[in-house]
Design an enzyme around this catalytic site. Sequence first.
Site, short mmCIF file in Angstrom:
data_model
loop_
_atom_site.label_atom_id
_atom_site.label_comp_id
_atom_site.label_asym_id
_atom_site.label_seq_id
_atom_site.Cartn_x
_atom_site.Cartn_y
_atom_site.Cartn_z
N GLU A 160 -10.15 5.85 2.68
CA GLU A 160 -10.97 4.73 3.11
C GLU A 160 -10.04 3.57 3.41
OE1 GLU A 160 -10.26 5.31 -0.02
OE2 GLU A 160 -9.52 3.33 -0.57
N SER A 176 1.72 -9.60 -1.01
CA SER A 176 1.49 -8.15 -0.92
C SER A 176 1.44 -7.60 0.49
CB SER A 176 0.22 -7.79 -1.67
OG SER A 176 -0.87 -8.47 -1.10
N LYS A 227 0.81 -1.22 0.00
CA LYS A 227 0.00 0.00 0.00
C LYS A 227 0.84 1.28 0.00
CE LYS A 227 -4.24 -1.66 -0.01
NZ LYS A 227 -5.10 -1.43 -1.19
#
Lengths: 424, 294
Positions: free
Chosen positions: A139, A406, A117
């Site tokens: 969000e 990830s 991220k």
Amino acid sequence: MNTDTQIGERPTMTRDVTAALAERANSLRHGPDERGRFGIFGGRFVAETLMPLILELEAAYEAAKADPEFRRDLDFHLKDYVGRPSPLWLARRLTAELGGARIYLKREELNHTGSHKLNNVMGQILLARRMGRTRIIAETGAGQHGVATATVCALFGLKCVIYMGATDVERQQPNVFRMRLLGAEVHAVQSGAGTLKDAMNDALRDWVANVHDTYYLIGTVAGPHPYPAMVRDFQCVIGDESRAQLQEAEGRLPDAVVASVGGGSNAMGIFHAFLDDPAVRLIGVEAAGRGLDSGEQAASISRGRPGVLHGNRTYLLQDDEGQITEAHSISAGLDYPGIGPEHSWLHEIGRAEYVGITDQEALDAFQLCTRTEGIIPALECAHALAHVAKIAPKMGQDDIILMNLSGRGDKDIFTVAKHLGVTL
Amino acid sequence: MSGAAKPGRRIAARFAELANPADGSGVGRGALIPFLEACDPDYETSLAILRGMPAAGADLIEIGVPFTDPMADGPTIQAAAKRGLRAGSTLSRVLEMVRRFREGDSTTPVVLMGYLNPIESYGAERFCTDAGAAGVDGLIVVDLPSEEADLLEAPAEAAGLDIIRLVAPTTTAERLGLVLRGASGFVYYVSIAGITGTRSASEADLAAALPKVRAATDMPVAIGFGIRTPAQAAGAVRVADAAVVASVLIETLASSLDADGRAGPDTVRLVLDQVAALADGVRSARRALISTEI
């Protein structure tokens, strides 16, 4: 086995311009078009109040992209703050246990904040600063994007407000606490089922009411144009690095690239570098929840149909009336009834395959990876691991699977413990 | 100048009649556009409110079409949409409601306000045809900005439906022409940058904003978002041609429901009484007809 003839070959001054243009036209890597569309997907379906803002964002992003100083600043932060490049790890014991293709894990979980991220967040926060915005909203589902956003807001001294569904706040307490420690205000969203979709609704409502100082930092390859393209661009570093690292390790391309898909940013990030290599299978793994046909899943492509939500046209879980239905997944990060528009397009043109993995299969893969590689994966990428575990044994020992690991699973140990009947 | 009031349609006729009344007084007035959410709290109650609105003083009526993810709406209308969906609202039911309203009222314009996905799911072309046949006069599709509006324009035109465009405080002067291209009926000025039912614009803000919109179009201009009282409605029609009132009416309805969300004995009356009070406010703000408006 693929032989990579592309690597090392760069366009030269002597190259025929017509051929270069034809090649560009044949490439799948140049989307979206000027209306922000990938085929029929994408677009800008927002209220007029937001339209001028996303046009301004698009212009600011185009200017930043063309500015070498922006690139330098981003590269500096990616290297010394995020910790890039992330390693590419040959998972020997996992490979041996599955008894087939060699499995390489792209270690995005080693990034600062524990997931891919931060790649996108770092790009967008530098853009927000360029635009003079002082208040950042985002969000979050699993909390990974919220933590990454709160982190860069702390780094740059910006006000941070995170919208998170009330259900997710409940099941991701460690990340909620992290965000608050980092100085973010976390709003628990009560509407709907209290998950990622509802968090995105409230973030959009906040943006529309605070247009003068607020930057909306979307965490995935969805939303109105330019977000799907911009977030993908910031995540492309995953695939670009993997491609070069695999070239160095094996001297060739992978046979398959596998990644989990909620909104789809980690998958787009690793797929994009391989879009023009048709011999490389691209496999997106959606959350099949309690089973694709159980009615409790989050598999937008497998069980949805095209529609319009959150600013873009894409595959959505919806009923016959066009009302959006609730998604379900054990993984809060995949619990979303939509998917990025570029994935919808890759599905429709047949360039990528999308498959489903159930909660139980993901839990099993979570344990398998932990036990064989000493890596605790996030439940999101445990879905990709579960699919790898399905296909690797059917492939030859000379075949190569590249998987995007990830995120790390520390945040998920409470959920997993509960499912294993362990009280912590 | 962009956009046009289409003669022969109910919306254009109603605004023309209000601006230049048949009594020959030369003193026109602005319009009151009350809002109700379809099937909130149930089909029959919302139909009764709809039927009672013209007599209570509604000049045009806006009906909200329930959607699971109403991104431009605040908590009040979100809750109304949720009640509507729970009561079984579908696009077909909403159109049936308009058809039944039309059995007793052939002149009050009805505008549907909603989001794109249910319309697409129904089929944009079929929806416009059916809406026109049911007696709908205009559409406000919140998440369909001018940049994407081509997908609804042709079928709406073919069905005689006005496409009502939103103009916001963030809309730049350069965008106004684009936003109003293809618009008809009236222009809906969203008076605040924000969601429904949260805050109100001041009269000074409105007085500053309206001339810019007026300069870009000859169409009537309605003001919505944040109008809650008869005095605010009167203030809105002093600078614009209509006042849209939504959240405060929904609040009145919601407060009349029982613990299970069912309509109470006074639900319809309370909402209509409030419409009447707002209508008094609007009617108190009569304006002398100025030559440019003829």
